[in-house]
Design a protein around this motif. Structure first.
Motif, PDB file in Angstrom:
ATOM      1  N   VAL B  96       1.142  -1.125   0.088  1.00  0.00           N
ATOM      2  CA  VAL B  96       0.280   0.064   0.021  1.00  0.00           C
ATOM      3  C   VAL B  96       0.620   1.294   0.359  1.00  0.00           C
ATOM      4  CG1 VAL B  96      -1.232  -0.863   1.398  1.00  0.00           C
ATOM      5  CG2 VAL B  96      -0.401   0.041   2.712  1.00  0.00           C
ATOM      6  N   SER B  97       0.610   1.776  -0.550  1.00  0.00           N
ATOM      7  CA  SER B  97       1.183   3.544  -0.698  1.00  0.00           C
ATOM      8  C   SER B  97      -0.316   4.203  -0.256  1.00  0.00           C
ATOM      9  CB  SER B  97       1.812   3.690  -1.608  1.00  0.00           C
ATOM     10  OG  SER B  97       2.881   2.901  -1.998  1.00  0.00           O
ATOM     11  N   PRO B  98      -0.890   4.499   1.046  1.00  0.00           N
ATOM     12  CA  PRO B  98      -1.772   5.819   0.691  1.00  0.00           C
ATOM     13  C   PRO B  98      -1.825   7.053   0.360  1.00  0.00           C
ATOM     14  CG  PRO B  98      -1.979   3.637   2.777  1.00  0.00           C
ATOM     15  CD  PRO B  98      -1.152   3.592   1.967  1.00  0.00           C
ATOM     16  N   LEU B  99      -2.229   7.888   0.139  1.00  0.00           N
ATOM     17  CA  LEU B  99      -2.359   9.421  -0.581  1.00  0.00           C
ATOM     18  C   LEU B  99      -1.868   9.971   0.466  1.00  0.00           C
ATOM     19  CD1 LEU B  99      -4.613  10.366  -3.529  1.00  0.00           C
ATOM     20  CD2 LEU B  99      -2.280   9.849  -3.467  1.00  0.00           C
ATOM     21  N   ASN B 100      -2.672   9.701   1.842  1.00  0.00           N
ATOM     22  CA  ASN B 100      -2.283  10.681   2.305  1.00  0.00           C
ATOM     23  C   ASN B 100      -1.398  10.362   4.022  1.00  0.00           C
ATOM     24  OD1 ASN B 100      -4.533  12.058   1.134  1.00  0.00           O
ATOM     25  ND2 ASN B 100      -6.008  11.332   2.642  1.00  0.00           N
ATOM     26  N   MET B 101      -0.827   9.382   3.541  1.00  0.00           N
ATOM     27  CA  MET B 101       0.074   8.395   4.330  1.00  0.00           C
ATOM     28  C   MET B 101       1.126   8.529   3.876  1.00  0.00           C
ATOM     29  SD  MET B 101      -1.804   5.960   6.781  1.00  0.00           S
ATOM     30  CE  MET B 101      -3.441   5.382   5.933  1.00  0.00           C
ATOM     31  N   PRO B 102       2.425   9.624   4.106  1.00  0.00           N
ATOM     32  CA  PRO B 102       3.013   9.569   3.087  1.00  0.00           C
ATOM     33  C   PRO B 102       4.383   8.095   3.831  1.00  0.00           C
ATOM     34  CG  PRO B 102       3.011  11.547   4.042  1.00  0.00           C
ATOM     35  CD  PRO B 102       1.834  10.830   4.213  1.00  0.00           C
ATOM     36  N   GLY B 103       4.133   8.462   5.097  1.00  0.00           N
ATOM     37  CA  GLY B 103       4.820   7.994   5.185  1.00  0.00           C
ATOM     38  C   GLY B 103       5.190   5.884   5.475  1.00  0.00           C
ATOM     39  N   TRP B 104       3.679   5.431   4.558  1.00  0.00           N
ATOM     40  CA  TRP B 104       3.916   4.290   3.823  1.00  0.00           C
ATOM     41  C   TRP B 104       4.437   4.123   2.412  1.00  0.00           C
ATOM     42  CZ3 TRP B 104      -0.987   1.205   6.949  1.00  0.00           C
ATOM     43  CH2 TRP B 104      -0.040   0.464   8.252  1.00  0.00           C
ATOM     44  N   ARG B 105       4.531   3.835   1.961  1.00  0.00           N
ATOM     45  CA  ARG B 105       5.135   4.212   0.376  1.00  0.00           C
ATOM     46  C   ARG B 105       6.011   2.486  -0.421  1.00  0.00           C
ATOM     47  NH1 ARG B 105       2.333   6.930   0.810  1.00  0.00           N
ATOM     48  NH2 ARG B 105       1.973   9.320  -0.537  1.00  0.00           N
ATOM     49  N   ASP B 106       4.698   2.210  -0.538  1.00  0.00           N
ATOM     50  CA  ASP B 106       5.029   0.815  -0.917  1.00  0.00           C
ATOM     51  C   ASP B 106       5.434  -0.186   0.340  1.00  0.00           C
ATOM     52  OD1 ASP B 106       4.615   0.952  -3.798  1.00  0.00           O
ATOM     53  OD2 ASP B 106       6.798   1.695  -3.969  1.00  0.00           O
ATOM     54  N   PHE B 107       4.421  -0.088   1.479  1.00  0.00           N
ATOM     55  CA  PHE B 107       4.572  -0.687   2.233  1.00  0.00           C
ATOM     56  C   PHE B 107       3.125  -2.304   2.317  1.00  0.00           C
ATOM     57  CE2 PHE B 107       2.364  -2.013   6.920  1.00  0.00           C
ATOM     58  CZ  PHE B 107       3.997  -2.089   7.082  1.00  0.00           C
ATOM     59  N   PRO B 108       4.832  -3.210   2.869  1.00  0.00           N
ATOM     60  CA  PRO B 108       3.700  -4.144   2.285  1.00  0.00           C
ATOM     61  C   PRO B 108       2.966  -4.714   3.320  1.00  0.00           C
ATOM     62  CG  PRO B 108       6.056  -5.053   3.541  1.00  0.00           C
ATOM     63  CD  PRO B 108       5.664  -3.195   3.090  1.00  0.00           C
ATOM     64  N   LEU B 109       1.729  -3.583   3.545  1.00  0.00           N
ATOM     65  CA  LEU B 109       0.742  -4.434   4.669  1.00  0.00           C
ATOM     66  C   LEU B 109       0.947  -5.800   4.670  1.00  0.00           C
ATOM     67  CD1 LEU B 109      -1.083  -3.524   6.717  1.00  0.00           C
ATOM     68  CD2 LEU B 109      -2.738  -2.690   5.006  1.00  0.00           C
ATOM     69  N   ARG B 110      -0.162  -6.438   3.741  1.00  0.00           N
ATOM     70  CA  ARG B 110      -0.659  -7.597   3.436  1.00  0.00           C
ATOM     71  C   ARG B 110       0.609  -8.610   4.300  1.00  0.00           C
ATOM     72  NH1 ARG B 110      -1.600 -12.778   2.332  1.00  0.00           N
ATOM     73  NH2 ARG B 110       0.148 -12.895   1.350  1.00  0.00           N
ATOM     74  N   GLN B 111       1.591  -8.707   3.937  1.00  0.00           N
ATOM     75  CA  GLN B 111       2.746  -9.523   4.550  1.00  0.00           C
ATOM     76  C   GLN B 111       2.467  -9.661   5.961  1.00  0.00           C
ATOM     77  OE1 GLN B 111       6.356  -9.459   2.572  1.00  0.00           O
ATOM     78  NE2 GLN B 111       7.513  -9.997   4.048  1.00  0.00           N
ATOM     79  N   ALA B 112       3.204  -8.207   6.187  1.00  0.00           N
ATOM     80  CA  ALA B 112       3.231  -7.326   7.841  1.00  0.00           C
ATOM     81  C   ALA B 112       1.578  -8.150   8.752  1.00  0.00           C
ATOM     82  CB  ALA B 112       3.442  -6.260   7.975  1.00  0.00           C
ATOM     83  N   LEU B 113       0.957  -7.925   8.099  1.00  0.00           N
ATOM     84  CA  LEU B 113      -0.231  -8.571   8.408  1.00  0.00           C
ATOM     85  C   LEU B 113      -0.085 -10.404   8.765  1.00  0.00           C
ATOM     86  CD1 LEU B 113      -2.936  -5.808   7.921  1.00  0.00           C
ATOM     87  CD2 LEU B 113      -2.169  -6.517  10.924  1.00  0.00           C
ATOM     88  N   ALA B 114       0.125 -10.495   7.285  1.00  0.00           N
ATOM     89  CA  ALA B 114       0.384 -12.787   7.821  1.00  0.00           C
ATOM     90  C   ALA B 114       1.029 -13.011   8.583  1.00  0.00           C
ATOM     91  CB  ALA B 114       0.634 -12.237   6.412  1.00  0.00           C
ATOM     92  N   GLU B 115       2.309 -12.599   8.787  1.00  0.00           N
ATOM     93  CA  GLU B 115       3.261 -13.090  10.221  1.00  0.00           C
ATOM     94  C   GLU B 115       2.352 -12.792  10.964  1.00  0.00           C
ATOM     95  OE1 GLU B 115       7.043 -10.410   8.427  1.00  0.00           O
ATOM     96  OE2 GLU B 115       7.203 -11.567   6.607  1.00  0.00           O
ATOM     97  N   ARG B 116       1.893 -12.097  11.581  1.00  0.00           N
ATOM     98  CA  ARG B 116       1.537 -11.625  12.709  1.00  0.00           C
ATOM     99  C   ARG B 116       0.721 -12.186  13.324  1.00  0.00           C
ATOM    100  NH1 ARG B 116      -0.551 -11.638  16.721  1.00  0.00           N
ATOM    101  NH2 ARG B 116      -0.687 -11.221  18.230  1.00  0.00           N
ATOM    102  N   PHE B 117      -0.174 -13.154  11.619  1.00  0.00           N
ATOM    103  CA  PHE B 117      -1.265 -13.367  12.344  1.00  0.00           C
ATOM    104  C   PHE B 117      -1.161 -14.950  11.430  1.00  0.00           C
ATOM    105  CE2 PHE B 117      -3.389  -9.605  13.390  1.00  0.00           C
ATOM    106  CZ  PHE B 117      -3.251  -9.591  14.685  1.00  0.00           C
ATOM    107  N   PRO B 118      -0.266 -16.095  11.200  1.00  0.00           N
ATOM    108  CA  PRO B 118       0.055 -16.775  10.585  1.00  0.00           C
ATOM    109  C   PRO B 118      -0.875 -17.756  10.303  1.00  0.00           C
ATOM    110  CG  PRO B 118       1.274 -17.246  12.034  1.00  0.00           C
ATOM    111  CD  PRO B 118       0.582 -16.090  12.725  1.00  0.00           C
ATOM    112  N   GLY B 119      -1.519 -18.925   9.418  1.00  0.00           N
ATOM    113  CA  GLY B 119      -2.128 -19.700   9.648  1.00  0.00           C
ATOM    114  C   GLY B 119      -4.324 -19.167   9.064  1.00  0.00           C
ATOM    115  N   VAL B 120      -3.858 -18.209   8.851  1.00  0.00           N
ATOM    116  CA  VAL B 120      -5.045 -17.412   8.704  1.00  0.00           C
ATOM    117  C   VAL B 120      -5.287 -16.703   7.127  1.00  0.00           C
ATOM    118  CG1 VAL B 120      -6.598 -17.862  11.113  1.00  0.00           C
ATOM    119  CG2 VAL B 120      -5.354 -15.793   9.823  1.00  0.00           C
TER     120      VAL B 120
END
Lengths: 360, 360
Positions: B96-120
């Motif tokens: 994700v690269s949300p327009l109003n959140m310059p801190g996240w540019r090409d941030f792998p949000l899905r992958q980061a959450l998948a690592e926090r919640f494995p198996g689902v």
């Protein structure tokens, strides 16, 4: 479902390779009826055509169709019968009321064909949708998951393929890109609205606009009909859509003539194509922002104009399709030519996993 | 996949009935982060919210999200994690690269959450698409096969449901009705185009247009901020889109204030809503001609204006959506309110047969 192709039909085909599976395909329009046997490869193995009888009643139209079909089906219709027909229609029932065929009003075309060909599926869809299916199945859109197939001719129509599937819409009418609004205060449209793409870019409207600007059809190509003057009353492009088709038909002020004259250097004809191209580009920009498309194919008589149409189309498209995801869109000429309608009708039967969602 | 809802979360919920299957839903936007446990009925069983930290870097944004989520997942995330996030994003990867959140540019949000919640399963989609999914799944669009869910707020977005399935488009960007062209020569749009629906009808653009016409925010409702004059330079609506958001944020010249002032009788505010409604009606006419829709739902701050927005919308829609099949279209306010984002994110996991086509 696999049947041998009757040899009499194969003899008429232009291809030497024989498709072991085939269907009867029918393409019904205001100017011609076509029928053919189409193989699983998308090849037209045999074909018959006849001009649509003008002003014919319900029986004459049906007789014209069956007379056309009979020589093709000596050994049956193959795996089924696919039909593309001018709209509007009740879909998926295939009860048709083609605009240019007043003899058919609520005519149960699907049912009539199903009674003639019992035991195989008979499927009827909008002719513009069949053209889009054809380009996706065996034409310029092969391998593309998300596309719009357009036809720019007497009308402007289209069909949507999204996620590798034909989009029908709830009433089978998805794909009517001709009625995307490109100019809210623009010319009146045959649909009763205003500023639709079709009101600007369909051949007769464009030709009438050009005449209004001083175009003399054929002057640039030395084929001008005698006695035509641009000042002839009642033929302005805007505000008189009803008068346009007659004018276009009788006086050769057609989209095709316009394309020919533009190619020969006629300045007004070129401006007309620029006008059409820009409107097409704006509508396509809207369509890709809404539907996230990979490809648009453009067929129909006006698309023969080549860069004189496609260059202004690209300019307007690139000016308006600015979202990052929209920039990948490619716009290309349709690939299939005059057989596209039959090929798309065949796809309804031969590739239902992509082109048919309704039962039967 | 069925797990008991943790009792601590249930205690926070406002509903007494417990859904035996639930998911962790996350809604990430420029103004707030929300997370909740959502049951199979679409009920929000527990919820946490926090303001988006302005100007935060990649780590602070992630820490904000995990801190928000942790109290909800003492007993795990249920059947999976569904996320709606502001675009643009690479989909279905959920980078994700949300327009109003310059801190996240090409941030792998899905992958980061998948690592926090494995198996689902962890699934991320565009936030506007989640709103549309929510309305179709549990809101005003229940039982409708072909619809467009819109949000008219700081931006104008949407999501398409056709044939009872969410339409993703090849890059997950289908539904961008905000960038349908409603006025080819109209105001510049943030996307780089011109005359997009969003350029006319988004709250900040509309507010700036109204200020340009002499609107004094809050005058009609006696809550005008001190010192604001309509003649303040640099804030015209057209041609200066970059200046609008700041103005709208700092000076209360917002779409919501505009709706309030229009309701209180402010004539300029009413004209602004008429302007927005007409543009919405034109865009919706184009959308239904292309997609053959049954229903459009309209949510977001500006939709609170009620008939002052919806009446001109209907007028323009009925003037332009003239094809017979388009006349059945209904336009209604969205039903789900502030929980819609969470409910739509949950639908990505709980009803994938309608809302998730990508693998995983």
């Amino acid at each position: 479902m696999t049947q041998a192709v009757p040899s009499s039909s194969v003899a008429r085909g232009t291809r030497t390779e024989i498709d072991s599976e085939f269907v009867l395909a029918v393409d019904i329009g205001g100017t011609k009826f076509a029928a053919g046997l189409v193989g699983a490869s998308g090849r037209v193995l045999a074909e018959e055509r006849v001009a649509t009888p003008p002003g014919a009643n319900v029986h004459t139209l049906w007789k014209t169709l069956t007379t056309l079909i009979e020589p093709l089906v000596a050994n049956g219709p193959g795996a089924g019968v696919g039909v593309g027909c001018g709209g509007p229609m009740r879909w998926p029932e295939g009860v048709v009321s083609p605009l240019n065929m007043p003899g058919w009003r609520d005519f149960p075309l699907r049912q009539a064909l199903a009674e003639r060909f019992p035991g195989v599926p008979v499927r009827v869809h909008n002719d513009a949708i069949c053209l889009a299916a054809a380009e996706h199945w065996r034409g310029a859109g092969q391998g593309v998951a998300d596309m719009l197939g357009m036809v720019v001719s007497t009308g402007v129509g289209g069909g949507l393929i999204l996620g590798d599937r034909l989009i029908d819409g709830a009433t089978g009418n998805a794909g009517h890109i001709g009625h995307i609004v490109v100019e809210p205060g623009g010319p009146e449209c045959g649909c009763g609205g205003r500023g639709c793409l079709e009101a600007v870019s369909r051949g007769p409207a464009l030709a009438a606009w050009a005449v209004d600007q001083g175009w003399i059809p054929g002057r640039a190509t030395d084929t001008a009909p005698a006695g035509l003057t641009p000042a002839e009353p009642g033929y302005t492009a805007t505000g008189h859509p009803a008068a346009e088709p007659d004018y276009a038909e009788t006086e050769k002020a057609t989209g095709r003539q316009l394309a020919a004259d533009a190619a020969a250097g006629d300045e007004i004809a070129r401006r007309a194509l620029t006008r059409a191209g820009r409107a097409l580009g704006v509508a396509i920009a809207s369509a890709t922002h809404l539907c996230d498309l990979d490809l648009v194919t453009v067929g129909g008589g006006l698309s023969q104009a080549g860069p004189l149409l496609f260059d202004p189309l690209e300019d307007a498209l690139r000016a308006h399709a600015r979202m990052a995801f929209a920039r990948r869109l490619r716009v290309v000429p349709a690939a299939l030519g005059r057989h596209a309608g039959l090929i798309g009708a065949a796809a309804l039967i031969l590739a239902p996993e992509h082109y048919w969602t309704a039962p039967a």
